[in-house]
Design a protein around this motif. Sequence first.
Motif, PDB file in Angstrom:
ATOM      1  N   GLN A 283      21.631  72.560  12.184  1.00 46.90           N
ATOM      2  CA  GLN A 283      21.094  73.016  13.367  1.00 46.90           C
ATOM      3  C   GLN A 283      19.796  73.142  13.059  1.00 46.90           C
ATOM      4  N   ALA A 285      16.178  74.845  13.108  1.00 48.10           N
ATOM      5  CA  ALA A 285      15.401  76.060  12.635  1.00 48.10           C
ATOM      6  C   ALA A 285      15.063  76.752  14.020  1.00 48.10           C
ATOM      7  N   PRO A 286      15.176  77.923  13.888  1.00 49.20           N
ATOM      8  CA  PRO A 286      14.720  78.713  15.161  1.00 49.20           C
ATOM      9  C   PRO A 286      13.300  78.699  15.249  1.00 49.20           C
ATOM     10  N   GLN A 287      12.729  78.668  16.767  1.00 49.53           N
ATOM     11  CA  GLN A 287      11.488  78.588  16.926  1.00 49.53           C
ATOM     12  C   GLN A 287      10.642  79.770  16.356  1.00 49.53           C
ATOM     13  N   PHE A 289       8.217  83.139  16.183  1.00 49.90           N
ATOM     14  CA  PHE A 289       8.059  84.159  17.216  1.00 49.90           C
ATOM     15  C   PHE A 289       6.972  84.198  18.117  1.00 49.90           C
ATOM     16  N   SER A 293      10.182  87.931  21.422  1.00 47.13           N
ATOM     17  CA  SER A 293      11.367  87.475  20.437  1.00 47.13           C
ATOM     18  C   SER A 293      11.515  88.334  18.994  1.00 47.13           C
ATOM     19  N   ARG A 296      12.917  91.611  19.803  1.00 46.70           N
ATOM     20  CA  ARG A 296      14.649  91.388  20.017  1.00 46.70           C
ATOM     21  C   ARG A 296      15.101  91.202  18.548  1.00 46.70           C
ATOM     22  N   GLU A 297      14.307  90.546  17.778  1.00 46.74           N
ATOM     23  CA  GLU A 297      14.765  90.518  16.375  1.00 46.74           C
ATOM     24  C   GLU A 297      14.705  91.755  15.675  1.00 46.74           C
ATOM     25  N   LYS A 331       5.269  80.181  21.559  1.00 45.31           N
ATOM     26  CA  LYS A 331       5.954  80.022  20.126  1.00 45.31           C
ATOM     27  C   LYS A 331       5.517  78.801  19.370  1.00 45.31           C
ATOM     28  N   ARG A 384       7.513  70.766  17.695  1.00 47.82           N
ATOM     29  CA  ARG A 384       8.347  72.297  17.912  1.00 47.82           C
ATOM     30  C   ARG A 384       7.627  73.296  17.476  1.00 47.82           C
TER      31      ARG A 384
END
Length: 397
Positions: A283, A285-287, A289, A293, A296-297, A331, A384
């Motif tokens: 998958q 990697a997350p974007q 912050f 976000s 939220r984390e 981001k 990204r």
Amino acid sequence: KALIIAEKPSVANDIAKALGGFTKYEDYFESDDFVISSAVGHLLEIAAPEEFDVKRGKWSFANLPVVPPYFDLRPIAKTESRLKVLQKLIKRKDINQLINACDAGREGELIFRLIAQHAKAPQAIKRLWLQSMTPAAIRDGFASLRSDADMQPLADAARCRSEADWMVGINGTRAMTAFNSKSGGFFLTTVGRVQTPTLSIVVEREELIRKFVSKDYWEVKAEFIAAAGVYEGRWFDPKFKKDVAAPDARENRLWSEAAAQSIVAACRDKKASVKEEAKPATQLAPQLFDLTSLQREANARFGFSAKNTLGLAQALYERHKVLTYPRTDAKALPEDYLDTVKQTMENLAENSSEYRPFAKQILQGDPKDPKAKAGYGWIKPNKRIFDNSKISDHFAI
């Protein structure tokens, strides 16, 4: 000399360091060619001229709409001392040019324009457009300053947004206050372009919560004894499909105790076969912050409130200098930030016992990758992560 006006003291400090040769005074820096000072966000607010302002006692539909022929500027009380410093510098006889170094966006443009308007600045104006605060990016920005004419459309958009907000706020507030006070008394009801729809979302959510009716459901769980030990299994419906009309439905929920008991009866003390399947998956990697976000984390991981997270991030940015500007909705990082990321990873590899192995792995990268730059490893152009088109006033945290 040119007077450089930044949006925040920290940016003024960064510019002075990048250009070099400055002497620091109490409220500004000075060199042979430049004077650098800063605002602290907005220093002025727009207001109706005194002769066109309708006082509180006359807030009625008869005096609406409030559309003044022009707008006055009023200093914001808590930052008035900073405004006086900038006015004094603008009026210096040796200042023959102004450079707008406020944030690269609509609000940064407005902050500077209102200061120049209030001070009746006669000097020519240039625009420093920075999306990255690395010393090299700052020097490059000064090598290609934008003209005042180039920035005029952005300045018009900023002023339009500000004046339209004021018109919506004052007319909406006075109309709603007059409506709610028509039976007597004075019931102040504030209205705003951002405030009102935000409150509407909160109210709608609160209404859903109040109308919620709890409903019993059952889940079936069982203990299975196998050679490797005991484990718990859970019944679920393999044919379950989500249905918008039944948002509370889940694959493992039963809405009848009789149905749950029938499953228990059918399974009790029966033998079962178990099959385990595992396959590798990849998958992205997350974007990076942005503020939302990050909040939220931090809430999910540590239980921090949004306000607490912002306070911590702001302190890490302002006091400890270990975080970039946290009030951002981007981001992505600027495309010229590869060297900064590399330097950050090198610092972590040297000084952080917790992150050392990961930072070293990133710097090492894939030795078979032909596109990898020596010493940069996995740090390479990637839309990204490094993308100027996804950055407005500020970049990712």
